[in-house]
Structure formats: structure tokens, C-alpha cells
Write a protein that holds these residues in place. Sequence first.
Motif, PDB file in Angstrom:
ATOM      1  N   ARG A   1       0.830  -1.210   0.000  1.00 22.29           N
ATOM      2  CA  ARG A   1       0.000   0.000   0.000  1.00 22.29           C
ATOM      3  C   ARG A   1       0.860   1.255   0.000  1.00 22.29           C
ATOM      4  NH1 ARG A   1      -4.052   1.734   4.847  1.00 22.29           N
ATOM      5  NH2 ARG A   1      -2.025   2.135   5.819  1.00 22.29           N
TER       6      ARG A   1
ATOM      7  N   ILE B   1       2.346   1.927  -3.515  1.00 26.91           N
ATOM      8  CA  ILE B   1       1.449   2.281  -4.622  1.00 26.91           C
ATOM      9  C   ILE B   1       0.750   3.623  -4.403  1.00 26.91           C
ATOM     10  CG2 ILE B   1       1.031  -0.155  -5.130  1.00 26.91           C
ATOM     11  CD1 ILE B   1      -1.819   0.254  -4.032  1.00 26.91           C
ATOM     12  N   VAL B   2       0.939   4.258  -3.243  1.00 35.18           N
ATOM     13  CA  VAL B   2       0.273   5.535  -2.983  1.00 35.18           C
ATOM     14  C   VAL B   2       0.551   6.558  -4.095  1.00 35.18           C
ATOM     15  CG1 VAL B   2       0.285   7.579  -1.491  1.00 35.18           C
ATOM     16  CG2 VAL B   2      -0.003   5.317  -0.494  1.00 35.18           C
TER      17      VAL B   2
ATOM     18  N   VAL C   1      -1.404   5.561  -7.224  1.00 36.61           N
ATOM     19  CA  VAL C   1      -2.845   5.764  -7.081  1.00 36.61           C
ATOM     20  C   VAL C   1      -3.190   7.246  -7.182  1.00 36.61           C
ATOM     21  CG1 VAL C   1      -4.800   5.568  -5.489  1.00 36.61           C
ATOM     22  CG2 VAL C   1      -3.192   3.673  -5.723  1.00 36.61           C
TER      23      VAL C   1
ATOM     24  N   SER D   1      -8.234   3.344  -7.449  1.00 34.62           N
ATOM     25  CA  SER D   1      -8.780   3.733  -6.143  1.00 34.62           C
ATOM     26  C   SER D   1      -9.418   2.542  -5.448  1.00 34.62           C
ATOM     27  CB  SER D   1      -9.814   4.855  -6.319  1.00 34.62           C
ATOM     28  OG  SER D   1      -9.207   6.024  -6.811  1.00 34.62           O
TER      29      SER D   1
ATOM     30  N   PHE E   1      -6.636   0.246  -4.167  1.00 31.80           N
ATOM     31  CA  PHE E   1      -6.032   0.807  -2.957  1.00 31.80           C
ATOM     32  C   PHE E   1      -6.941   0.591  -1.755  1.00 31.80           C
ATOM     33  CE2 PHE E   1      -5.362   4.323   0.045  1.00 31.80           C
ATOM     34  CZ  PHE E   1      -4.003   4.195   0.279  1.00 31.80           C
TER      35      PHE E   1
ATOM     36  N   THR F   1      -6.264  -1.747   1.584  1.00 36.59           N
ATOM     37  CA  THR F   1      -6.288  -1.118   2.905  1.00 36.59           C
ATOM     38  C   THR F   1      -6.966  -2.011   3.946  1.00 36.59           C
ATOM     39  OG1 THR F   1      -6.228   1.135   2.034  1.00 36.59           O
ATOM     40  CG2 THR F   1      -7.193   0.863   4.217  1.00 36.59           C
TER      41      THR F   1
END
Length: 234
Positions: free
Chosen positions: A117, A120-121, A124, A157, A160, A164
Motif C-alpha cells: 500500500r 502504490i500511494v 494511485v 482507487s 487501494f 487497505t
Amino acid sequence: MFEDPLFWLFVGPGLLLGLYAQARIKANVARYSQVPTPSGVTGAQVARALLDAQGLADVKIESTEGVLSDHYDPRDKVLRLSQKVYYTPSVAAAGIAAHETGHALQDAEDYFPMEARTYIVPIVQLASQIAPWAFVAGLMLQWNTLTWIGVVLFGASFFFALLTLPVEFNASARAKELLIRKRLIGPDQIEGVDKVLDAAAWTYVAAAVSAVGVWLFYIFMLLGRGRSASAARG
């Protein structure tokens, strides 16, 4: 778009679930903010005790502005707690602080979903900025490939939000286990921690449902336009 019933069919459930989650977390935080911890430890003290017990004395704890703005920053190795959590000796504060400590432990152990995560922020964020422009430009130029690129980017989105979920659920599980093991919360008070963290978990579920709803709406809208175009040509 907002006049389209299909939009509300796909996006509505996520919005309603989000409203439910927000109401639930506010109610539970307000309720258990009035229940003191057994030894009067604040959220900051809970976090410090748990971090030190796990050999993470290098992780700093800071107070930050805002309500429910608590988070762990893996880049700076800083756990930031809202003032009501940082300074308050309550069951709600202890649960939230322990949850954020769980993220610090994930980071220290290279917990894969959290690492993925974090990496990849930027992707994204970039995809979210490009997606609407690509989608609209594709429709205006009648360039089907560009439109589908926009749709695919909208899916970032959802990916992601989906990634999460295990990160947050795992952090909550760690929080509950650590609080009991370190005897910072009594067995009779863990129910309060459960309710606070479970309510928070619903906000992430709502985000995932909303993200997939938006994504499906754009997919169906594009497929619908394709069928309409085919029918017109026929």
C-alpha cells in the motif's frame, strides 16, 4: 451524471454505508472517551509503552491537530495522535493509540499488505488525477481506447481501498492483543476497544464499497454507450 439512476444504484450503497460508519464511530468514540483506563494512562503513554515493549523506541510520538486525525507515518517513523487521543486517559484513546501502534509494528515487520500500500500511494494519486481527464477526453474525441484507459485508472482507487482492508483489520487485531497482554486495558474494558475499532473498520469497508461502485458505474456507462453506438450503426 447525478441525474442518472444508475449512478445512485452503484454509488448509493457506499455513501449510505459511509454515513452509517461515521455515525457509529463518532458515537462509540464519544461513549468510550468517558470511560477511563485502569491506571489512568493516556493514549500517548499507551503507544509509548507498546512501542518500547516491541523494541521500537526509535519511533516518535507526536500530537497533531484535528479530530480522528491519528495515523502512523512510515516514512518518518512517527506516530501522530490527535490531541484528544494523545492527552486523554480513556478506553477510546487507548484503543486508537494501540491501533496506530499496530501500523508501526507492521512497518517494522515488513508486513506485505502495508508495504504494498505504501509503495502504490504515488501511483494511485497519479492515476486518480489522470483518470477523469482520460475518460472525458476519450468520450469527446470518440477514442474508445483512451476512454477505457480512464476506466482502468479509476480502478486504482478501488485496488487501494481493497488493499487497505487487511492492513487496518490486522492493526486492530494487534492492538487488542497487545493491550490485554501488557495489561493496559482490563478484560472488562476490551469490549469498549472492540466497539471503537470495529466502528472504525466500517469506514474502510465503506470506502471500498464506494470505490467499486464508482468504478462499476463508469464501466457500465461506457458499455452502455458502446451498445447505443452499435445499435445506431445497425
